[in-house]
Design a protein around this motif. Structure first.
Motif, PDB file in Angstrom:
ATOM      1  N   VAL A  64     -49.351 -46.985  -1.103  1.00 56.62           N
ATOM      2  CA  VAL A  64     -49.728 -48.121  -0.849  1.00 56.62           C
ATOM      3  C   VAL A  64     -49.308 -49.177  -2.376  1.00 56.62           C
ATOM      4  O   VAL A  64     -48.993 -48.783  -3.242  1.00 56.62           O
ATOM      5  N   ASP A  65     -48.789 -50.395  -1.830  1.00 57.14           N
ATOM      6  CA  ASP A  65     -48.092 -51.106  -2.837  1.00 57.14           C
ATOM      7  C   ASP A  65     -46.462 -50.855  -3.129  1.00 57.14           C
ATOM      8  O   ASP A  65     -46.059 -51.602  -4.008  1.00 57.14           O
TER       9      ASP A  65
ATOM     10  N   ASN B  77     -37.475 -48.201  -3.929  1.00 60.36           N
ATOM     11  CA  ASN B  77     -37.474 -49.817  -3.625  1.00 60.36           C
ATOM     12  C   ASN B  77     -37.713 -50.482  -5.064  1.00 60.36           C
ATOM     13  O   ASN B  77     -38.240 -49.677  -6.078  1.00 60.36           O
ATOM     14  N   LYS B  78     -37.701 -51.827  -4.926  1.00 58.27           N
ATOM     15  CA  LYS B  78     -37.821 -52.773  -6.220  1.00 58.27           C
ATOM     16  C   LYS B  78     -36.571 -52.529  -7.383  1.00 58.27           C
ATOM     17  O   LYS B  78     -36.867 -52.576  -8.525  1.00 58.27           O
TER      18      LYS B  78
ATOM     19  N   ASP C  10     -34.563 -54.464  -7.946  1.00 55.52           N
ATOM     20  CA  ASP C  10     -34.092 -55.927  -8.679  1.00 55.52           C
ATOM     21  C   ASP C  10     -35.383 -55.703  -9.929  1.00 55.52           C
ATOM     22  O   ASP C  10     -34.973 -56.907 -10.767  1.00 55.52           O
ATOM     23  N   THR C  11     -36.043 -54.966  -9.918  1.00 51.47           N
ATOM     24  CA  THR C  11     -37.193 -54.993 -11.153  1.00 51.47           C
ATOM     25  C   THR C  11     -36.545 -53.809 -12.326  1.00 51.47           C
ATOM     26  O   THR C  11     -37.013 -53.861 -13.198  1.00 51.47           O
TER      27      THR C  11
ATOM     28  N   MET D 246     -37.464 -57.388  -1.916  1.00 51.49           N
ATOM     29  CA  MET D 246     -37.429 -58.764  -2.456  1.00 51.49           C
ATOM     30  C   MET D 246     -36.114 -59.541  -2.196  1.00 51.49           C
ATOM     31  O   MET D 246     -36.038 -60.429  -1.288  1.00 51.49           O
TER      32      MET D 246
END
Ligand code: GDP
Length: 457
Positions: free
Chosen positions: A21-22, A135-136, A138-139, A205
């Motif tokens: 989740v998330d 994923n993510k 970009d962070t 994103m």
């Protein structure tokens, strides 16, 4: 099929997205759809019931030189719209998973989490090939979006630049996959996607890495799944129930994903039901209206036939008892008894070891019931009865008959409690546990057993 009036064609591979989740499953699916629409011309994607079809031409536009349409004969990718392993395990077909490939989404900052592990267990059990979307990105500190992915460079250049630009979280993730028994690597270093799990850095994103992910999925399907995609185009349709839904004007309808043959409005179908196979005649086949035409009232349009792979809503009498995860089979030209036998056999394949004494388990779909049963087996919790559906008074009555007090319990996964069952529960000495995460459900039950033991000492 030996009947030479039938010809085979290659269908679209079915892709499911799962993960903790998330970690970005919904965002990733949205981004895939959104990028496809903005990159492609009209017809860039086709919205189905429960799924989105991204044709090869659109993937090719998105991926640039990497996907040359002439190198592929699979028509594209069909993404199941509902992410998560609940829906994934619903997608069962003949003992395995209906989804041909899966994308396991993992937040690079977070790494493996309980639902990641749960998803991996299900993927392993069903033998579903998968890729990991890290994923993510970009962070992550080491990521430089300006430079893009090092996909079109030589191996040496890639490795060199990858080392300097990729966050060490990515390497940690590869380590976690290896601990889980999978040999994994950054996707551009993977030669054989059957032996090694490709890890694709993405950002749901910014959309970075999305073309790469589609390229990998397309390449994996084309190289290793072509034979499985060969279907009899005119043959009787075969699919799986995704959901049973009340629809105004139609009563109970079934949303199904069809993975073989063709389904037509004048067909008779056999669908797995709560108590016995449902035999019914299709009243209408429905697809979403093209986005531009959606007005407030009329959401669906009737279609005459739907060929696999596709998602479709089936309107027909007597569908209220249909079960998510159950098979859908068109009868056309076949002996109805044979079809009923096949549906029954498919349902019986769902094997849950039941014991004389144990807990009662309920789940929303056959697939999740299976996943739950296997998790309980691992935790050495015996099961007396396993069923799909909401918690009913009958379940309470059965749970009450357990010999050991700790077995007087109902474990419900993703289900509701029927109003009259709540009353029964209050009166009976039966404990109820419900959750939408299997491991949490088991933890709650274990805690209860521990506490009970302590209280008795
Ligand atoms: P799901 O529960 O796995 O479907 O996760 P969601 O798609 O709902 O995403 C959870 C949260 O993470 C949301 O707030 C998203 O906006 C955020 N998120 C998802 N993907 C990315 C990403 O690639 N980068 C960043 N920065 N945030 C993301």
């Amino acid at each position: 099929m030996t009947d030479d009036t039938h010809s085979t064609t290659l269908r679209t591979p079915i892709v499911a997205v799962l993960g903790h989740v998330d970690h970005g499953k919904t965002s990733l699916l949205d981004k895939i759809r959104g990028s496809a629409v903005s990159e492609g011309e009209a017809g860039a994607i086709t919205q189905h019931i429960g799924a989105t079809d991204i044709p090869l031409a659109t993937i090719s536009t998105m991926a640039g030189e990497l996907v040359q349409p002439e190198d592929f004969d699979l028509p594209g990718l069909l993404f199941i719209d509902t992410p998560g392993h609940h829906s994934f395990s619903t997608l069962r077909a003949r003992g395995g998973a209906l989804a041909d490939i899966a994308v396991l989404v993992v937040d690079v900052n977070d790494g493996f989490q309980p639902q990641t592990e749960e998803a991996i267990d299900i993927l392993r059990r069903t033998g579903t090939p998968f890729v990991v979307a890290a994923n993510k990105i970009d962070t992550t500190a080491g990521w430089n979006p300006q430079e893009g992915l090092p996909i079109q460079e030589t191996y040496e250049e890639q490795s060199e630049r990858a080392r300097s630009m990729l966050d060490e979280n990515l390497y940690a993730l590869i380590g976690e996959l290896s601990d889980a028994g999978f040999s994994a690597d950054l996707y551009w270093r993977v030669q054989d996607f059957q032996k090694n799990i490709g890890v694709v850095p993405v950002s749901a994103m910014t959309g970075e890495g999305v073309p790469d992910l589609l390229t990998v999925l397309m390449g994996l399907s084309q190289r290793f799944m072509k034979e499985e995609m060969a279907i009899d185009v005119a043959g009787p349709g075969v699919g799986t129930v995704l959901e049973v839904k009340e629809e105004r004007g139609f009563g109970a309808t079934v949303d199904a994903v069809m993975y073989d043959g063709v389904i037509r409005t004048d067909d008779q179908v056999v669908i797995g039901g709560q108590d016995e196979p449902i035999v019914t005649d299709i009243r209408a086949l429905l697809q979403p209206q093209p986005l531009a035409e959606i007005r407030t009232e009329k959401q669906f349009e009737k279609v005459d036939s739907v060929a696999a792979a596709a998602g479709v809503k089936i309107a027909a009498p007597d569908l209220a008892d249909a079960m998510a995860g159950a098979p859908v089979r068109v009868v056309r030209d076949r002996d109805i008894d044979d079809v009923i036998t096949e549906v029954t056999a498919e349902l019986e394949e769902i094997d849950v070891d039941t014991a004389e004494d144990g807990v009662v388990i309920k789940a929303d779909t056959l697939g999740s019931l299976e996943a739950m049963a296997s998790a309980l087996k691992e935790a050495e919790i015996p099961i007396m009865r396993a069923e799909v559906g909401d918690i009913a008074p009958r379940d309470v009555a059965i749970a009450e008959t357990a010999n050991q007090d700790e077995h007087k319990a109902i474990l419900g996964f993703n289900v509701d409690i029927l109003a009259n069952a709540s009353d029964e529960l209050e009166a009976a000495d039966v404990k109820l546990f419900t959750d939408d995460v299997i491991y949490q459900l088991i933890e709650e039950y274990d805690t209860f057993v521990e506490e009970r033991k302590r209280a008795q000492q």
